[in-house]
Design a protein around this motif. Sequence first.
Motif, PDB file in Angstrom:
ATOM      1  N   LYS B  35       0.852  -1.187   0.000  1.00 33.98           N
ATOM      2  CA  LYS B  35       0.000   0.000   0.000  1.00 33.98           C
ATOM      3  C   LYS B  35       0.884   1.232   0.000  1.00 33.98           C
ATOM      4  O   LYS B  35       2.052   1.163   0.371  1.00 33.98           O
ATOM      5  CB  LYS B  35      -0.981  -0.006   1.169  1.00 33.98           C
ATOM      6  N   VAL B  36       0.311   2.360  -0.429  1.00 34.10           N
ATOM      7  CA  VAL B  36       1.141   3.510  -0.760  1.00 34.10           C
ATOM      8  C   VAL B  36       0.556   4.802  -0.192  1.00 34.10           C
ATOM      9  O   VAL B  36      -0.659   5.009  -0.213  1.00 34.10           O
ATOM     10  CB  VAL B  36       1.269   3.668  -2.289  1.00 34.10           C
ATOM     11  N   LEU B  37       1.442   5.652   0.304  1.00 35.15           N
ATOM     12  CA  LEU B  37       1.035   6.967   0.784  1.00 35.15           C
ATOM     13  C   LEU B  37       1.963   8.023   0.197  1.00 35.15           C
ATOM     14  O   LEU B  37       3.175   7.877   0.207  1.00 35.15           O
ATOM     15  CB  LEU B  37       1.128   7.001   2.315  1.00 35.15           C
ATOM     16  N   ARG B  45      -3.485   8.353  -1.251  1.00 36.02           N
ATOM     17  CA  ARG B  45      -3.475   7.090  -0.521  1.00 36.02           C
ATOM     18  C   ARG B  45      -3.944   6.001  -1.465  1.00 36.02           C
ATOM     19  O   ARG B  45      -4.899   6.190  -2.222  1.00 36.02           O
ATOM     20  CB  ARG B  45      -4.415   7.212   0.675  1.00 36.02           C
ATOM     21  N   LEU B  46      -3.261   4.877  -1.411  1.00 41.23           N
ATOM     22  CA  LEU B  46      -3.643   3.740  -2.235  1.00 41.23           C
ATOM     23  C   LEU B  46      -3.640   2.493  -1.370  1.00 41.23           C
ATOM     24  O   LEU B  46      -2.618   2.149  -0.770  1.00 41.23           O
ATOM     25  CB  LEU B  46      -2.662   3.585  -3.403  1.00 41.23           C
ATOM     26  N   GLY B  47      -4.787   1.835  -1.293  1.00 37.55           N
ATOM     27  CA  GLY B  47      -4.923   0.645  -0.460  1.00 37.55           C
ATOM     28  C   GLY B  47      -4.120  -0.536  -0.990  1.00 37.55           C
ATOM     29  O   GLY B  47      -3.443  -0.447  -2.008  1.00 37.55           O
ATOM     30  N   SER B  48      -4.244  -1.639  -0.316  1.00 35.37           N
ATOM     31  CA  SER B  48      -3.408  -2.801  -0.595  1.00 35.37           C
ATOM     32  C   SER B  48      -3.737  -3.473  -1.925  1.00 35.37           C
ATOM     33  O   SER B  48      -4.900  -3.618  -2.294  1.00 35.37           O
ATOM     34  CB  SER B  48      -3.592  -3.797   0.545  1.00 35.37           C
ATOM     35  N   GLY B  49      -2.684  -3.888  -2.639  1.00 37.12           N
ATOM     36  CA  GLY B  49      -2.865  -4.586  -3.908  1.00 37.12           C
ATOM     37  C   GLY B  49      -1.525  -4.981  -4.507  1.00 37.12           C
ATOM     38  O   GLY B  49      -0.468  -4.557  -4.026  1.00 37.12           O
ATOM     39  N   ASP B  50      -1.568  -5.787  -5.586  1.00 38.90           N
ATOM     40  CA  ASP B  50      -0.337  -6.249  -6.239  1.00 38.90           C
ATOM     41  C   ASP B  50       0.166  -5.203  -7.220  1.00 38.90           C
ATOM     42  O   ASP B  50      -0.562  -4.817  -8.135  1.00 38.90           O
ATOM     43  CB  ASP B  50      -0.605  -7.558  -6.997  1.00 38.90           C
ATOM     44  N   GLU B 104       5.758   6.814   0.461  1.00 41.87           N
ATOM     45  CA  GLU B 104       6.022   5.667   1.324  1.00 41.87           C
ATOM     46  C   GLU B 104       5.283   4.448   0.807  1.00 41.87           C
ATOM     47  O   GLU B 104       4.066   4.482   0.632  1.00 41.87           O
ATOM     48  CB  GLU B 104       5.574   5.970   2.757  1.00 41.87           C
ATOM     49  N   GLU B 106       4.569   0.558   1.679  1.00 45.76           N
ATOM     50  CA  GLU B 106       4.669  -0.508   2.677  1.00 45.76           C
ATOM     51  C   GLU B 106       4.444  -1.844   1.990  1.00 45.76           C
ATOM     52  O   GLU B 106       3.396  -2.058   1.378  1.00 45.76           O
ATOM     53  CB  GLU B 106       3.636  -0.296   3.783  1.00 45.76           C
ATOM     54  N   HIS B 108       3.860  -5.791   1.891  1.00 47.42           N
ATOM     55  CA  HIS B 108       3.347  -6.880   2.727  1.00 47.42           C
ATOM     56  C   HIS B 108       3.900  -8.224   2.305  1.00 47.42           C
ATOM     57  O   HIS B 108       4.065  -9.127   3.121  1.00 47.42           O
ATOM     58  CB  HIS B 108       1.817  -6.921   2.638  1.00 47.42           C
TER      59      HIS B 108
END
Lengths: 252, 252
Positions: B35-37, B45-50, B104, B106, B108
């Motif tokens: 995920k990206v900020l 903001r971008l939520g979790s994904g490939d 940033e 992150e 997973h």
Amino acid sequence: MKFLSEKNPDIHRTYEIINEGISKRAFVVLMACCKVLYQGRAKSRLGSGDRFIIIKPDGSFMVHQDRNLEPVNWQPPKSNCKASLENGILQITGSRRNPPESLEVEIHCTYMASYFIGEDSKELEIAGYEENMREMVFESPELIEEGFRPTSREYQTENGFIDILGKDKNGALMVLELKSRRAGVNAVKQLKKYLDCFTDHKEFVRGVLVAPSVTDDAMELLKEYQLEFKELHPPMELGGGKNLTLDFFSSS
Amino acid sequence: MKFLSEKNPDIHRTYEIINEGISKRAFVVLMACCKVLYQGRAKSRLGSGDRFIIIKPDGSFMVHQDRNLEPVNWQPPKSNCKASLENGILQITGSRRNPPESLEVEIHCTYMASYFIGEDSKELEIAGYEENMREMVFESPELIEEGFRPTSREYQTENGFIDILGKDKNGALMVLELKSRRAGVNAVKQLKKYLDCFTDHKEFVRGVLVAPSVTDDAMELLKEYQLEFKELHPPMELGGGKNLTLDFFSSS
DNA sequence: CTTTCAATCTCGGGC
DNA sequence: GCCCGAGGTTGAAAG
């Protein structure tokens, strides 16, 4: 997530991997020595060197060098990407009809060939645009000045659309030009052009450039034209109302 | 070409690979769930994904989704990219001072982590408006000077392609470098490089920079190298893109 | 489909 | 370093 990645595949194997990736609508990624030719809206040529090649499921096609943010050559989404292997020469071609153009990448040697089938349903949430500023000014006109009343946005003139039109507390007409970042001379000229549409207006019309900052040149030009500057930063709040900075990295 | 590529590395190994790649000034490439900020000029903001993550040796930093030509988030060249691993959380941060901003990411889970140290000295050669100038010179060589006869365009040398090669009225070889805009020192250096390909040529070879104007620096350098300048303006543009489209259809 | 316009525009060049 | 202009701009929204 399904994927495949091979090191130093030969030309034939590279050809197979690319075709497999494209047919599976995967994210195809190569590191290879190649040369590139583009013909269409313009024409370009790039000699042999090591580059990074990406083909996305939507047809986006990119060649990245080891420098710059932008790809050195590309084709936009929905382009038709195909690999061909003829007379021992491997080539990837991305093309489209409108406008007619094509990108040809000739691959001499592949260091890595991969494809990925991932999942990503999330869309980017973003704030800090000019449009956010427009909304903010309409909701809180006093940010411009006490007594300001916006009347219309995107007001059409013969010289283009005025961002925000309104009146000050004395009833004088105000033309606002918004910029979400540091404004230059062009922004001032644009504002001036809008004001020129009101030359036959009986009373004085105020022109205000609204931006986080202006360049020195722009500020001089504002004075010359008797225009005003109002410092205003675009809002940077994302939807949801959560405290993003604190919650973001601890929430999963 | 040196490179390293591993599949499904764990968080610690991913951390090592990223650090190794950055310290070696390599092309770092990841396929990962993240995920990206972003915070700076705007905020997102971008939520979790490939997604696909690239760090170039020049500091360019990109996060690509499986759609669109442009990265969903990025930092420009010369940004400071670092990986950190704290409390079991792996994060890549790209930041810069002016303007103050940071990206940033992150991570997973990593599907693939790689870095590449390649060689690529070639620069893109592009012909847009220059193309029209070339055509004009070929059709009316006297625009360069009386008696000039162009012999070939796009003549290939080991230092790149010469725009126009020809001979003057005395039979002396002439190398023309065309620029559609005010030419700077780079244009002169480029011309000089082409002339260096003719050092073994028996007779004197003339080098001519053809452009609407030159900078003072460039003019000095021209004299130093004993090169010439010919003022020539590009033909009036009648909507470049449309011309191109028409040419494309009529020629096929 | 075309037109219009903002953009975390990027990138190169001049100053 | 700032500022300006061009771009195969891209991308989204509106007509």
